[in-house]
Design a protein around this motif. Structure first.
Motif, PDB file in Angstrom:
ATOM      1  N   VAL A  10       0.844  -1.196   0.000  1.00  0.00           N
ATOM      2  CA  VAL A  10       0.000   0.000   0.000  1.00  0.00           C
ATOM      3  C   VAL A  10       0.877   1.243   0.000  1.00  0.00           C
ATOM      4  O   VAL A  10       0.704   2.164  -0.806  1.00  0.00           O
ATOM      5  N   PHE A  11       1.864   1.291   0.909  1.00  0.00           N
ATOM      6  CA  PHE A  11       2.781   2.431   0.964  1.00  0.00           C
ATOM      7  C   PHE A  11       3.745   2.425  -0.222  1.00  0.00           C
ATOM      8  O   PHE A  11       4.086   3.482  -0.756  1.00  0.00           O
ATOM      9  N   ASP A  12       4.182   1.242  -0.630  1.00  0.00           N
ATOM     10  CA  ASP A  12       5.130   1.163  -1.740  1.00  0.00           C
ATOM     11  C   ASP A  12       4.559   1.788  -3.008  1.00  0.00           C
ATOM     12  O   ASP A  12       5.291   2.364  -3.818  1.00  0.00           O
ATOM     13  N   LYS A  13       3.252   1.666  -3.202  1.00  0.00           N
ATOM     14  CA  LYS A  13       2.616   2.178  -4.415  1.00  0.00           C
ATOM     15  C   LYS A  13       2.208   3.638  -4.305  1.00  0.00           C
ATOM     16  O   LYS A  13       1.572   4.175  -5.211  1.00  0.00           O
ATOM     17  N   MET A  14       2.552   4.280  -3.183  1.00  0.00           N
ATOM     18  CA  MET A  14       2.263   5.701  -2.999  1.00  0.00           C
ATOM     19  C   MET A  14       3.556   6.483  -3.177  1.00  0.00           C
ATOM     20  O   MET A  14       4.416   6.475  -2.290  1.00  0.00           O
ATOM     21  N   PRO A  15       3.754   7.174  -4.305  1.00  0.00           N
ATOM     22  CA  PRO A  15       5.032   7.823  -4.581  1.00  0.00           C
ATOM     23  C   PRO A  15       5.275   9.121  -3.820  1.00  0.00           C
ATOM     24  O   PRO A  15       6.428   9.510  -3.621  1.00  0.00           O
ATOM     25  N   SER A  16       4.228   9.802  -3.390  1.00  0.00           N
ATOM     26  CA  SER A  16       4.405  11.097  -2.730  1.00  0.00           C
ATOM     27  C   SER A  16       4.724  10.935  -1.251  1.00  0.00           C
ATOM     28  O   SER A  16       4.593   9.850  -0.679  1.00  0.00           O
ATOM     29  N   ALA A  17       5.114  12.037  -0.622  1.00  0.00           N
ATOM     30  CA  ALA A  17       5.573  11.999   0.768  1.00  0.00           C
ATOM     31  C   ALA A  17       4.427  11.865   1.759  1.00  0.00           C
ATOM     32  O   ALA A  17       4.650  11.421   2.896  1.00  0.00           O
ATOM     33  N   SER A  18       3.214  12.246   1.367  1.00  0.00           N
ATOM     34  CA  SER A  18       2.086  12.227   2.295  1.00  0.00           C
ATOM     35  C   SER A  18       0.895  11.500   1.689  1.00  0.00           C
ATOM     36  O   SER A  18       0.687  11.516   0.479  1.00  0.00           O
ATOM     37  N   ALA A  19       0.124  10.882   2.571  1.00  0.00           N
ATOM     38  CA  ALA A  19      -1.108  10.219   2.178  1.00  0.00           C
ATOM     39  C   ALA A  19      -2.236  10.773   3.043  1.00  0.00           C
ATOM     40  O   ALA A  19      -2.007  11.576   3.945  1.00  0.00           O
ATOM     41  N   LYS A  20      -3.441  10.346   2.768  1.00  0.00           N
ATOM     42  CA  LYS A  20      -4.587  10.704   3.580  1.00  0.00           C
ATOM     43  C   LYS A  20      -5.042   9.486   4.375  1.00  0.00           C
ATOM     44  O   LYS A  20      -5.160   8.386   3.832  1.00  0.00           O
ATOM     45  N   ILE A  21      -5.265   9.696   5.671  1.00  0.00           N
ATOM     46  CA  ILE A  21      -5.779   8.629   6.525  1.00  0.00           C
ATOM     47  C   ILE A  21      -7.192   9.024   6.938  1.00  0.00           C
ATOM     48  O   ILE A  21      -7.430  10.134   7.430  1.00  0.00           O
ATOM     49  N   GLY A  22      -8.141   8.151   6.694  1.00  0.00           N
ATOM     50  CA  GLY A  22      -9.559   8.503   6.805  1.00  0.00           C
ATOM     51  C   GLY A  22     -10.143   8.391   8.193  1.00  0.00           C
ATOM     52  O   GLY A  22     -10.913   7.464   8.473  1.00  0.00           O
ATOM     53  N   TYR A  23      -9.807   9.346   9.044  1.00  0.00           N
ATOM     54  CA  TYR A  23     -10.431   9.383  10.363  1.00  0.00           C
ATOM     55  C   TYR A  23     -11.901   9.776  10.244  1.00  0.00           C
ATOM     56  O   TYR A  23     -12.331  10.385   9.264  1.00  0.00           O
ATOM     57  N   ARG A  24     -12.662   9.446  11.283  1.00  0.00           N
ATOM     58  CA  ARG A  24     -14.076   9.803  11.359  1.00  0.00           C
ATOM     59  C   ARG A  24     -14.327  10.445  12.722  1.00  0.00           C
ATOM     60  O   ARG A  24     -13.813   9.985  13.738  1.00  0.00           O
ATOM     61  N   ILE A  25     -15.095  11.492  12.729  1.00  0.00           N
ATOM     62  CA  ILE A  25     -15.359  12.242  13.954  1.00  0.00           C
ATOM     63  C   ILE A  25     -16.848  12.213  14.251  1.00  0.00           C
ATOM     64  O   ILE A  25     -17.682  12.410  13.358  1.00  0.00           O
ATOM     65  N   GLN A  26     -17.180  11.983  15.515  1.00  0.00           N
ATOM     66  CA  GLN A  26     -18.574  11.993  15.950  1.00  0.00           C
ATOM     67  C   GLN A  26     -18.864  13.286  16.698  1.00  0.00           C
ATOM     68  O   GLN A  26     -18.188  13.635  17.661  1.00  0.00           O
ATOM     69  N   SER A  27     -19.881  14.010  16.249  1.00  0.00           N
ATOM     70  CA  SER A  27     -20.228  15.283  16.878  1.00  0.00           C
ATOM     71  C   SER A  27     -21.007  15.053  18.161  1.00  0.00           C
ATOM     72  O   SER A  27     -21.406  13.925  18.482  1.00  0.00           O
ATOM     73  N   ALA A  28     -21.250  16.121  18.866  1.00  0.00           N
ATOM     74  CA  ALA A  28     -21.955  16.029  20.142  1.00  0.00           C
ATOM     75  C   ALA A  28     -23.367  15.475  19.982  1.00  0.00           C
ATOM     76  O   ALA A  28     -23.904  14.849  20.905  1.00  0.00           O
ATOM     77  N   ASP A  29     -23.962  15.677  18.817  1.00  0.00           N
ATOM     78  CA  ASP A  29     -25.319  15.158  18.597  1.00  0.00           C
ATOM     79  C   ASP A  29     -25.318  13.737  18.048  1.00  0.00           C
ATOM     80  O   ASP A  29     -26.357  13.212  17.635  1.00  0.00           O
ATOM     81  N   GLY A  30     -24.122  13.107  18.010  1.00  0.00           N
ATOM     82  CA  GLY A  30     -24.022  11.710  17.605  1.00  0.00           C
ATOM     83  C   GLY A  30     -23.831  11.473  16.134  1.00  0.00           C
ATOM     84  O   GLY A  30     -23.737  10.312  15.696  1.00  0.00           O
ATOM     85  N   VAL A  31     -23.748  12.514  15.328  1.00  0.00           N
ATOM     86  CA  VAL A  31     -23.594  12.364  13.874  1.00  0.00           C
ATOM     87  C   VAL A  31     -22.119  12.199  13.525  1.00  0.00           C
ATOM     88  O   VAL A  31     -21.265  12.943  14.005  1.00  0.00           O
ATOM     89  N   TRP A  32     -21.837  11.197  12.672  1.00  0.00           N
ATOM     90  CA  TRP A  32     -20.470  10.950  12.236  1.00  0.00           C
ATOM     91  C   TRP A  32     -20.186  11.707  10.942  1.00  0.00           C
ATOM     92  O   TRP A  32     -21.060  11.831  10.089  1.00  0.00           O
ATOM     93  N   ARG A  33     -18.938  12.171  10.809  1.00  0.00           N
ATOM     94  CA  ARG A  33     -18.519  12.780   9.542  1.00  0.00           C
ATOM     95  C   ARG A  33     -17.103  12.314   9.209  1.00  0.00           C
ATOM     96  O   ARG A  33     -16.303  11.992  10.101  1.00  0.00           O
TER      97      ARG A  33
END
Length: 284
Positions: free
Chosen positions: A52-75
């Motif tokens: 997965v990393f070997d096939k990524m040529p650039s210095a940075s990637a995106k890691i898909g975190y998810r955040i839950q708001s106070a009203d319980g909704v995830w984004r």
């Protein structure tokens, strides 16, 4: 309330991606492990397939975190993950298997979702529960960059163990699983979560929940996909994580050069699930 490994692993599993200059992107899957340093410092580790990393040529990637708001909704809340310092990889790679690990600074609420290292199978786990061909396991991932919903949760699928024997891992480092593998699946956890399995030699049942390994490849023969996934045993994830403890100085240093991995279970294979895929309209 019964412990549910499925939900815990869903929360710990993330999409990894890196846009490419031609409008496509490289996509893979990873999951977070909680593993303190030898001196007790809290530490969150991301594990994935090394290719997965070997096939990524650039210095940075995106890691898909998810955040839950106070009203319980995830984004969906992807963060930048630095994976190279120039040409210097910042992950460690297992010397013989397609497994990589990197220490990450996850948001506090997401760091809590990391699973303990102890949940990964030990050398005797398969024999302990008398597991073998036909047993059902589950896998999490982002096939072709697709997520289960706009919040970016992984897609849960299942398949049956398709090879024998499964142990010891030192002799049989991978095993086969009967299910379709797509670009984006590589690096996802493969696990077993049964609430009532009959205890060997007894009429009593027992809870069986553990991470069996990581999906790393698919089986192909003469260019034809056989809808069989190759799973690398959790033993090698444990060994890769342990490599971080042996590093001197900064926690992340250059890994050894990547080498082609040919699973002992099937010579006619192709590294599958972290490849450049055409840009897909993934609902976010």
């Amino acid at each position: 309330m019964a412990w549910d490994l499925s939900v815990d692993l869903i929360q710990a599993t993330v999409q990894l991606e890196q846009p490419l200059g031609d409008g496509s992107r490289t996509v893979g899957t990873g999951f977070l492990i909680e593993n303190p340093t030898p001196d007790g410092r809290p530490r969150t580790i991301l594990v994935t397939a090394a290719h997965v990393f070997d096939k990524m040529p650039s210095a940075s990637a995106k890691i898909g975190y998810r955040i839950q708001s106070a009203d319980g909704v995830w984004r969906y809340d992807p963060h930048t993950l630095k994976i190279r310092d120039g040409d210097h990889p910042l992950w460690v790679k297992h010397p013989t298997r397609d497994v990589a690990a990197i220490e990450v600074e996850a948001p506090p609420e997401f760091a809590k979702a990391a699973i303990p290292l102890a949940w990964l199978a030990q050398d005797d786990t398969f024999n302990k529960y008398s597991l073998g061909p036909g047993d059902e396991m589950m896998a999490l991932g982002f096939p072709r960059g697709l997520s289960a919903n706009p919040a970016g949760f992984p897609i849960l699928r299942s398949g049956r163990v398709a090879s024998y024997p499964l142990a010891p891992a030192s002799v049989f480092p991978t095993f086969l699983m009967d299910f379709s593998v797509f670009p984006g699946n590589s690096g996802g956890p493969v696990f077993m979560a049964q609430g009532a399995r009959r205890r060997p030699g007894s009429t009593e049942s027992q809870e069986v929940q553990f991470v069996a390994g990581m999906l790393t490849q698919q089986v192909e023969l003469s260019g034809e996909r056989l809808e069989i996934g190759i799973v690398t045993h959790a033993k090698y994830i444990r060994e890769t994580v342990a490599m971080l403890d042996k590093l001197a100085g900064p926690p992340l240093i250059q890994a050894s050069p990547a080498k082609p991995v040919v699973p002992s279970t099937q010579a006619a294979t192709q590294a599958a699930a972290a490849v450049s895929v055409t840009a897909i309209a993934v609902s976010r």
